[in-house]
Design a protein around this motif. Structure first.
Motif, PDB file in Angstrom:
ATOM      1  N   GLY A 214     -13.944  -4.560  -0.253  1.00  0.00           N
ATOM      2  CA  GLY A 214     -12.941  -3.687  -0.253  1.00  0.00           C
ATOM      3  C   GLY A 214     -11.655  -4.222   0.090  1.00  0.00           C
ATOM      4  N   TYR A 215     -11.251  -5.238  -0.886  1.00  0.00           N
ATOM      5  CA  TYR A 215      -9.827  -6.043  -0.718  1.00  0.00           C
ATOM      6  C   TYR A 215      -8.732  -5.225  -1.382  1.00  0.00           C
ATOM      7  CZ  TYR A 215     -12.896 -10.242   0.173  1.00  0.00           C
ATOM      8  OH  TYR A 215     -13.430 -11.220   0.633  1.00  0.00           O
ATOM      9  N   TRP A 216      -7.711  -5.638  -1.335  1.00  0.00           N
ATOM     10  CA  TRP A 216      -6.337  -4.886  -1.692  1.00  0.00           C
ATOM     11  C   TRP A 216      -6.189  -4.589  -3.108  1.00  0.00           C
ATOM     12  CZ3 TRP A 216      -1.189  -7.672  -1.439  1.00  0.00           C
ATOM     13  CH2 TRP A 216      -1.098  -9.062  -2.349  1.00  0.00           C
ATOM     14  N   ASN A 217      -7.105  -5.387  -3.926  1.00  0.00           N
ATOM     15  CA  ASN A 217      -7.132  -4.729  -5.489  1.00  0.00           C
ATOM     16  C   ASN A 217      -8.648  -4.221  -5.747  1.00  0.00           C
ATOM     17  OD1 ASN A 217      -9.083  -6.748  -5.065  1.00  0.00           O
ATOM     18  ND2 ASN A 217      -8.113  -8.010  -6.823  1.00  0.00           N
ATOM     19  N   GLU A 218      -9.157  -3.576  -4.829  1.00  0.00           N
ATOM     20  CA  GLU A 218     -10.626  -2.914  -5.160  1.00  0.00           C
ATOM     21  C   GLU A 218     -10.183  -1.490  -5.027  1.00  0.00           C
ATOM     22  OE1 GLU A 218     -13.511  -6.742  -4.585  1.00  0.00           O
ATOM     23  OE2 GLU A 218     -13.259  -5.601  -2.556  1.00  0.00           O
ATOM     24  N   CYS A 219     -11.497  -0.862  -5.158  1.00  0.00           N
ATOM     25  CA  CYS A 219     -11.478   0.589  -5.229  1.00  0.00           C
ATOM     26  C   CYS A 219     -10.987   1.238  -3.827  1.00  0.00           C
ATOM     27  CB  CYS A 219     -12.738   1.331  -5.461  1.00  0.00           C
ATOM     28  SG  CYS A 219     -12.871   3.084  -6.155  1.00  0.00           S
TER      29      CYS A 219
END
Length: 305
Positions: A214-219
């Motif tokens: 759940g990183y800052w470039n993920e869904c």
């Protein structure tokens, strides 16, 4: 592939004796290999009990015998043992599908239907031309990418991002359902990538982030600005929901910020997040991104509150 939910059967001590819940995420890597994460609960930022990489499917079964874990996944049932507090402890898990509580949510009577499966007249490409995405026989709006190659090796000139013909004033409520495909062998930003844009605010990322961190470039992320509070992304092929509310910040006299609340599959992932409003006199346009992958969308509506 997907979520598995169950419990420790005979924990002797610790947190597990009080709350014996146990879960797993089975993530497809390619046609025969999987990643397995064993967790105390799903859709949280819990540290996994164990992770197993590139586990090979063997005659429709997944068998693991590593680091004190003995696990068998087969026909919707997982049984196994592990060393819990240095004692051999058994557990059972069952294949489960977690359904969003807002799946198939009917729009209020005064909502504006942006896509109901019958036509795409509320959408256009950025140049104002009618959209070239397709509508399936089941009434889903499906991406057609300008990046896809035709059989003769020439680029398909159709496709591209689409956006709403009209703008909408805040405060507003938005609902959308989407799903991404199974794409064996792909990873990271190459998996089920699209984007839900509220212009001029920014992008709420759409990505196959099932089983990721759940990183800052993920869904669920406000792309490369704010990560989601939890990773609520579902497995491929499962219909998922975005429910969004946008308000003008009541604490700002000149309304220079938007307050954004986002739920992914019913899970709160952004709560009254303040984002700059660079064009306070303009309404909100909604955009869906063409990012090569084939995605489907349905039941899209907006309500001005």
């Amino acid at each position: 592939m997907g979520h598995w939910i169950g419990h420790w059967e005979n924990p002797s001590m610790g947190y597990e004796k009080i709350i014996p819940k146990l879960t797993a995420e089975v993530i497809l890597l390619d046609s025969t290999k999987y990643k397995i994460r064993i967790l105390p609960d799903l859709m949280t930022r819990a540290e996994p009990y164990a992770e197993f990489e590139t586990i090979t499917l063997n005659k429709d079964k997944i068998i693991i015998d590593e680091n004190g874990w003995e696990i068998s996944f087969s026909e919707g049932i997982c049984s196994g043992t592990a060393l819990l507090y240095n004692k051999k402890t058994t557990f059972k898990l069952y294949k489960s599908q977690l359904t969003s509580p807002t799946l198939n949510l009917k729009p209020p009577a005064d909502a504006i239907m942006l896509f109901d499966g019958s036509n795409s007249q509320k959408w256009q490409h950025a140049d104002g031309k009618p959209i070239t995405w397709s509508i399936t026989t089941n009434g889903e709006l499906e991406t057609r990418s300008k990046f896809w190659q035709s059989q003769d090796g020439k680029k398909n000139l159709n496709g591209g991002d689409i956006e709403t013909v009209d703008s909408y004033s805040v405060p507003l409520q938005f609902h959308m359902e989407f799903r991404y495909p199974v794409e064996p062998g792909k990873s990271g930003q190459g998996l089920g990538n699209s984007g839900l844009f509220f212009l001029p605010i920014g992008e709420v990322q759409i990505l196959n982030s099932f089983g990721s961190n759940g990183y800052w470039n993920e869904c669920g992320a406000i792309y490369k600005r704010f990560p989601p509070m939890v990773n609520a992304a579902a497995p491929p092929l499962q219909w998922q929901t975005y429910d969004v509310e946008i308000h003008a910040d009541e604490n700002s006299d000149d309304k220079i910020f938007f307050s954004l609340t986002v739920r992914l599959n019913g899970k709160l992932i952004h709560n009254q997040l303040l984002l700059p409003n660079e064009n306070p006199d303009e309404g909100i346009k909604i955009k869906l991104q063409d990012h090569i992958n084939r995605l489907q969308f349905r039941n899209i509506w907006v309500k001005q509150l």
